[in-house]
Design an enzyme around this catalytic site. Structure first.
Site, mmCIF file in Angstrom:
data_model
loop_
_atom_site.group_PDB
_atom_site.id
_atom_site.type_symbol
_atom_site.label_atom_id
_atom_site.label_comp_id
_atom_site.label_asym_id
_atom_site.label_seq_id
_atom_site.Cartn_x
_atom_site.Cartn_y
_atom_site.Cartn_z
ATOM 1 N N CYS A 1 0.554 -1.041 -0.131
ATOM 2 C CA CYS A 1 -0.272 0.151 0.087
ATOM 3 C C CYS A 1 0.641 1.513 -0.121
ATOM 4 C CB CYS A 1 -1.125 0.229 1.729
ATOM 5 S SG CYS A 1 -1.707 -1.239 0.820
ATOM 6 N N ARG B 1 6.421 -0.591 -4.124
ATOM 7 C CA ARG B 1 5.745 -1.029 -3.081
ATOM 8 C C ARG B 1 4.329 -2.256 -3.341
ATOM 9 N NH1 ARG B 1 6.497 2.332 1.306
ATOM 10 N NH2 ARG B 1 4.986 1.953 2.328
ATOM 11 N N TRP C 1 -2.975 -2.968 -2.163
ATOM 12 C CA TRP C 1 -2.307 -4.090 -1.929
ATOM 13 C C TRP C 1 -3.575 -4.784 -1.097
ATOM 14 C CZ3 TRP C 1 -0.038 -8.457 1.235
ATOM 15 C CH2 TRP C 1 0.479 -9.483 0.649
ATOM 16 N N ASN D 1 -3.259 2.593 4.535
ATOM 17 C CA ASN D 1 -2.094 1.525 4.925
ATOM 18 C C ASN D 1 -1.858 0.300 6.385
ATOM 19 O OD1 ASN D 1 0.208 0.136 4.845
ATOM 20 N ND2 ASN D 1 1.417 1.564 4.265
ATOM 21 N N GLU E 1 19.706 -17.863 -0.793
ATOM 22 C CA GLU E 1 19.618 -16.175 -1.197
ATOM 23 C C GLU E 1 19.635 -15.554 -2.765
ATOM 24 O OE1 GLU E 1 18.419 -12.790 -0.429
ATOM 25 O OE2 GLU E 1 18.706 -11.900 -2.085
ATOM 26 N N LYS F 1 15.995 -15.156 -4.739
ATOM 27 C CA LYS F 1 15.891 -14.453 -6.203
ATOM 28 C C LYS F 1 15.246 -14.641 -6.979
ATOM 29 C CE LYS F 1 16.706 -10.992 -5.068
ATOM 30 N NZ LYS F 1 16.826 -10.848 -3.568
ATOM 31 N N GLU G 1 11.219 -15.631 -7.005
ATOM 32 C CA GLU G 1 10.604 -14.340 -6.335
ATOM 33 C C GLU G 1 9.991 -13.080 -8.307
ATOM 34 O OE1 GLU G 1 11.632 -11.729 -4.057
ATOM 35 O OE2 GLU G 1 13.390 -11.446 -4.002
ATOM 36 N N HIS H 1 19.723 -37.388 1.002
ATOM 37 C CA HIS H 1 18.903 -37.537 2.240
ATOM 38 C C HIS H 1 17.108 -37.104 1.740
ATOM 39 C CE1 HIS H 1 22.397 -37.721 5.098
ATOM 40 N NE2 HIS H 1 22.869 -37.592 4.759
ATOM 41 N N LYS I 1 7.248 -4.037 -1.659
ATOM 42 C CA LYS I 1 8.315 -4.342 -1.049
ATOM 43 C C LYS I 1 8.852 -3.767 -0.178
ATOM 44 C CE LYS I 1 12.793 -2.830 -1.950
ATOM 45 N NZ LYS I 1 14.019 -3.695 -1.928
HETATM 46 C C1 AGP Z 1 13.920 -9.661 -1.212
HETATM 47 O O1 AGP Z 1 14.266 -9.899 -2.453
HETATM 48 C C2 AGP Z 1 12.230 -10.214 -0.723
HETATM 49 N N1 AGP Z 1 11.401 -8.679 -1.298
HETATM 50 C C3 AGP Z 1 11.986 -9.346 0.786
HETATM 51 O O2 AGP Z 1 12.468 -11.274 1.230
HETATM 52 C C4 AGP Z 1 12.867 -9.157 1.722
HETATM 53 O O3 AGP Z 1 14.049 -9.042 1.470
HETATM 54 C C5 AGP Z 1 11.774 -9.319 3.917
HETATM 55 O O4 AGP Z 1 10.864 -9.142 3.117
HETATM 56 C C6 AGP Z 1 12.793 -7.957 3.890
HETATM 57 O O5 AGP Z 1 12.502 -6.438 4.254
HETATM 58 P P1 AGP Z 1 13.230 -5.906 4.672
HETATM 59 O O6 AGP Z 1 14.454 -5.575 4.215
HETATM 60 O O7 AGP Z 1 12.407 -4.282 4.135
HETATM 61 O O8 AGP Z 1 12.746 -6.181 6.059
#
Ligand code: AGP
Length: 605
Positions: free
Chosen positions: A2, A27, A75, A101, A479, A483, A486, A502, A600
Site C-alpha cells: 500500500c 511497494r 495491496w 495502510n 539468496e 531471488k 520471486e 537425504h 517491497k
Molecule cells: C527480497 O528480495 C525480498 N523482496 C524480501 O525477502 C525482503 O528481503 C524481506 O521482505 C525483508 O524486507 P526488509 O529487508 O525490508 O525487512
C-alpha cells in the site's frame, strides 16, 4: 505494501498525486484511487482495480482538479482487488475521505456496531470502517475526530484524512506503518516513502507512532493524542531524484545491480576510520554479551545467515543463532540483557522484524539494527543502528541493499573479533583490505554480464532450478534461490550439498538445472562430486565460484569469480546470482520490478 500520498498546496493536486503514486508503485499494489477536494465543496473520488495506467485512463474520462487530495495504491488484504475495495474510502454522508495502510484488527466489531446504527458499507475492506467511524464521530473538528477514531482502532495504520467541511486541512496519523510529511514551497505532503515527494522537496518530518500531523497549504503542525502541540525536526533527505529513477535502465532491478560497486564503496567507507558507522561499531562492547541472535525476514535473513558463518569463524563467539523474525516473535527465546540481537531490514518497516525486535527489547536484550531507510521504525527503536548506504531501493527484489548489509556485517565481525582478542591488528588490516577490494571485484563480475545473460536466456524453460552449496556457499545459495523464484516464478529450492542424498536427489531428472556455488577451496571436491551425482541423473549444472580448474562441457557451465577471502565470497557469488535471475525473468518478459503478489515493504504480518 500500500502506498499513500496526499497534497495540500497552491498547485493542482491531481498530477502531483498520480506522479507520487507512480513513485510508490514499487511497494506492490493491485488497485489505486484518488480523492480530490473540489472547489465546489465536494470530493471527486476515482478508483480503479489494476495498474495506475488504468486509473489514469479513468481520470482522462473523468477529469478533475483541486488544491487538496489523497491517493492510494492498495495491496489487498481484506477483500479482493476491486474498484469498490480500492481506497480512498468515503463515509456514507460523503463528508470524510480516508486512505489507509495497515490492518485494522477489530474492524469486524466496529463494523457490526456501525451497521447496527444504520451505516451502510460499500466495500469488504477493514479500512472502510475508518471513514465510516470518522463520519459517525464528526462534530465539526476533524482533528478531534481523527484522535477519537485512532483511539478505537486496534492494529496498524497510516492514515490520510480529508473532510469536506474543512477545505484546506489534511490530517495524518500513524501507528506501526510509515508516514512522512514533506514540506515544500508550494504546499505540503504526506507520503508512505520519500521518493513520492522528492520531485518537490527533500525536507521531511518523520511521523512517529500516535502522532498527528495537521497540514495546511503553508504550515504543518504536530500533536500528540492528547492534542498537545509537538515540535518535530525537519530533516534533509540526501537521496536525489536521480537515485529514485531508472536512469536509462529497463528495470530498477538492473540499475540497482549495476549500482553495487558504488554503494558498496560508500558503505564500506562508512565503517572505516572517520565513517559514521565506524564510530558506532567501536562503541559496541561485544565482550559484554554471551549470545548473539540475528533476526530478519527474506533476503535480510539470508544476509544474517551468511554472517553467522563469519562471526563463528572470526570471533569464535560461543552462541550465535539466526532466526526468521516471523518465528522468533512467537518463540519463547531464552534471551536477556547479555544477548545482542542484530536486526536486519532494508526498509526498517517489516512488521515481523519490528515485532521480533520489540520482543527482544522487552526481554532486556540490546538491539543493533542494520537498516537502509533513515527515519524508519527499526532505525528509531533499536538501541544502535548502522545505516547501509544503498540509497533508495525500488525493485521489490533486493540487490544493493543485501550487498551493503553483507558489507556492514563483515566489518562488524572483524571489529568484534578484535574486541574479543581473537584477531591481531595486522589480520584486521588485511581483512579490512579484502573487504575494501570487493567493489572492484564486483565491477569485474558485472563485466561478464553478456555471458551471464546468454546462459540465462537458455534457462527460461526449466520447471525447477535447485541451488546447492556448502558452508558459506550454502548460505548464499539460499539468496540465489529466493531471488530466482520471486522474479522468474520458476520453482526453486536451495540445499546444503550434503543434504542432496537425504531426499532432494529424487527430484533430479532430465529437465533440472542445478546451480552449484563453490568458493570454499577445502570443499570444492565435495561440491564437484555433488555436481557429478546430479549430472549422472540427467541434470545440467551451472557452477559459480572461483575454481578455474573446472572444465565446462555440454552438461557443465561455469561463471568464474575473482579470488577473494572465502568468508567474503558471498558478495561476489550474489552478483552472478542476481544477474542470472534477472536475465531469466527478463527473457520471460515478466514484470521484474513488481513481481506478482509481492510487496517491497511487508508492513503487515
Ligand atoms: C527480497 O528480495 C525480498 N523482496 C524480501 O525477502 C525482503 O528481503 C524481506 O521482505 C525483508 O524486507 P526488509 O529487508 O525490508 O525487512
Amino acid at each position: 505494501m500500500c502506498g499513500i500520498i496526499g497534497y495540500v498546496g497552491v498547485k493542482d493536486a491531481v498530477p502531483i498525486i498520480i506522479e507520487g503514486l507512480k513513485k510508490l508503485e514499487y511497494r506492490g499494489y493491485d488497485s489505486a484511487g484518488i480523492a480530490v477536494y473540489r472547489d465546489d465543496g465536494f470530493f471527486d473520488v476515482v478508483k480503479q482495480k489494476g495498474r495506475l495506467a488504468a486509473l489514469e485512463g479513468r481520470l482522462a474520462n473523468h477529469p478533475t482538479q483541486g488544491f487538496m487530495g489523497i491517493g492510494h495504491t492498495r495491496w489487498a488484504t481484506h477483500g479482493e482487488p476491486s474498484d469498490a475495495n480500492s481506497h480512498p474510502h468515503v463515509g456514507n454522508r460523503g463528508k470524510i475521505a480516508v486512505v489507509h495502510n495497515g490492518i485494522i484488527e477489530n474492524y469486524k466489531q466496529l463494523k457490526e456496531r456501525l451497521e447496527a446504527k444504520g451505516v451502510c458499507f460499500a466495500s469488504q475492506t477493514d479500512s472502510e470502517v475508518i471513514a465510516q467511524l470518522a463520519e459517525y464521530y464528526y462534530k465539526g473538528d476533524i482533528m478531534e475526530t481523527v484522535v477519537k477514531v485512532a483511539n478505537r482502532l486496534e492494529g496498524s495504520y497510516a492514515l490520510g484524512v480529508m473532510c469536506v467541511d474543512e477545505p484546506a486541512t489534511l490530517i495524518a496519523v500513524k501507528k506501526d506503518n510509515p508516514l512522512i510529511i514533506g514540506v515544500s514551497k508550494h504546499g505540503n505532503f504526506i507520503a508512505s516513502d520519500v521518493p513520492a515527494v522528492l520531485r518537490h522537496t527533500n525536507q521531511v518530518h518523520y511521523l512517529d507512532d500516535k502522532e498527528i500531523a495537521v497540514l495546511k497549504m503553508d504550515s504543518v503542525q504536530f500533536f500528540n493524542m492528547d492534542q498537545e502541540p509537538l515540535q518535530k525536526p525537519l530533516e534533509r533527505v540526501t537521496w536525489s531524484l536521480d537515485d529514485a529513477e531508472k536512469g536509462g535502465y529497463p528495470h530498477f532491478m538492473l540499475k540497482e545491480i549495476m549500482e553495487q560497486p558504488k554503494v558498496l564503496r560508500d558503505t564500506i567507507q562508512s565503517a572505516i576510520n572517520g565513517g559514521k558507522n565506524k564510530a558506532l561499531i567501536d562503541r559496541l562492547d561485544v565482550a559484554a554479551f554471551d549470545k548473539i541472535v540475528i533476526t530478519a525476514c527474506g533476503s535480510a535473513y539470508n544476509a544474517g545467515f551468511v554472517a553467522k558463518y563469519i562471526l563463528e569463524t572470526l570471533c569464535g563467539f560461543p552462541s550465535i543463532e539466526v532466526e526468521l523474525a516471523s518465528e522468533f516473535r512467537y518463540r519463547d527465546a531464552v534471551i536477556n540483557g547479555k544477548t545482542l540481537v542484530i536486526v536486519i531490514s532494508q526498509s526498517g518497516e517489516t512488521a515481523d522484524t519490528i515485532a521480533a525486535m520489540r520482543e527482544a527489547k522487552s526481554k532486556g536484550a540490546v538491539t543493533l539494527s542494520i537498516v537502509n531507510v533513515v527515519g524508519s521504525t527499526i532505525a528509531k527503536e533499536s538501541d544502535f543502528c548502522l545505516f547501509t548506504a544503498a540509497g533508495p531501493e525500488i525493485a521489490v527484489a533486493t540487490t544493493k541493499a543485501f550487498s551493503t548489509q553483507l558489507a556492514l556485517l563483515y566489518m562488524l565481525a572483524i571489529r568484534f573479533a578484535v574486541r574479543l582478542g581473537k584477531m591481531p591488528q595486522a589480520t584486521e588490516r588485511d581483512l579490512v583490505e579484502e573487504v575494501a577490494s570487493l567493489p572492484d571485484k564486483v565491477e569485474a563480475i558485472l563485466g561478464q554480464i553478456d555471458a551471464i545473460q546468454k546462459f540465462a536466456s537458455t534457462c527460461v524453460g526449466y520447471k525447477s532450478i535447485f541451488f546447492i552449496g556448502r558452508n558459506i556457499d550454502y548460505a548464499i545459495a539460499l539468496e540465489g534461490s529466493l531471488k530466482l523464484k520471486e522474479i522468474s516464478y520458476i520453482h526453486s529450492e536451495a540445499y546444503a550439498g550434503g543434504e542432496l542424498k537425504h531426499g532432494t536427489i529424487s527430484l533430479i531428472e532430465e529437465d533440472t538445472l542445478v546451480v552449484a556455488i563453490s568458493n570454499c577451496k577445502r570443499l570444492h571436491g565435495k561440491i564437484m562430486s555433488n555436481a557429478e551425482q546430479v549430472i549422472s541423473r540427467g541434470a545440467k549444472v551451472l557452477l559459480i565460484g572461483n575454481h578455474s580448474e573446472a572444465t565446462p562441457d555440454e552438461r557443465l557451465s561455469t561463471i568464474l569469480l575473482p579470488e577473494v577471502h572465502e568468508l567474503f565470497s558471498p558478495s561476489l557469488s550474489v552478483i552472478a546470482l542476481q544477474l542470472f535471475s534477472y536475465y531469466v525473468a527478463a527473457n520471460k518478459g515478466l514484470d521484474i520490478d513488481k513481481p506478482r503478489n509481492l510487496a517491497k515493504s511487508v508492513t503487515v504480518e
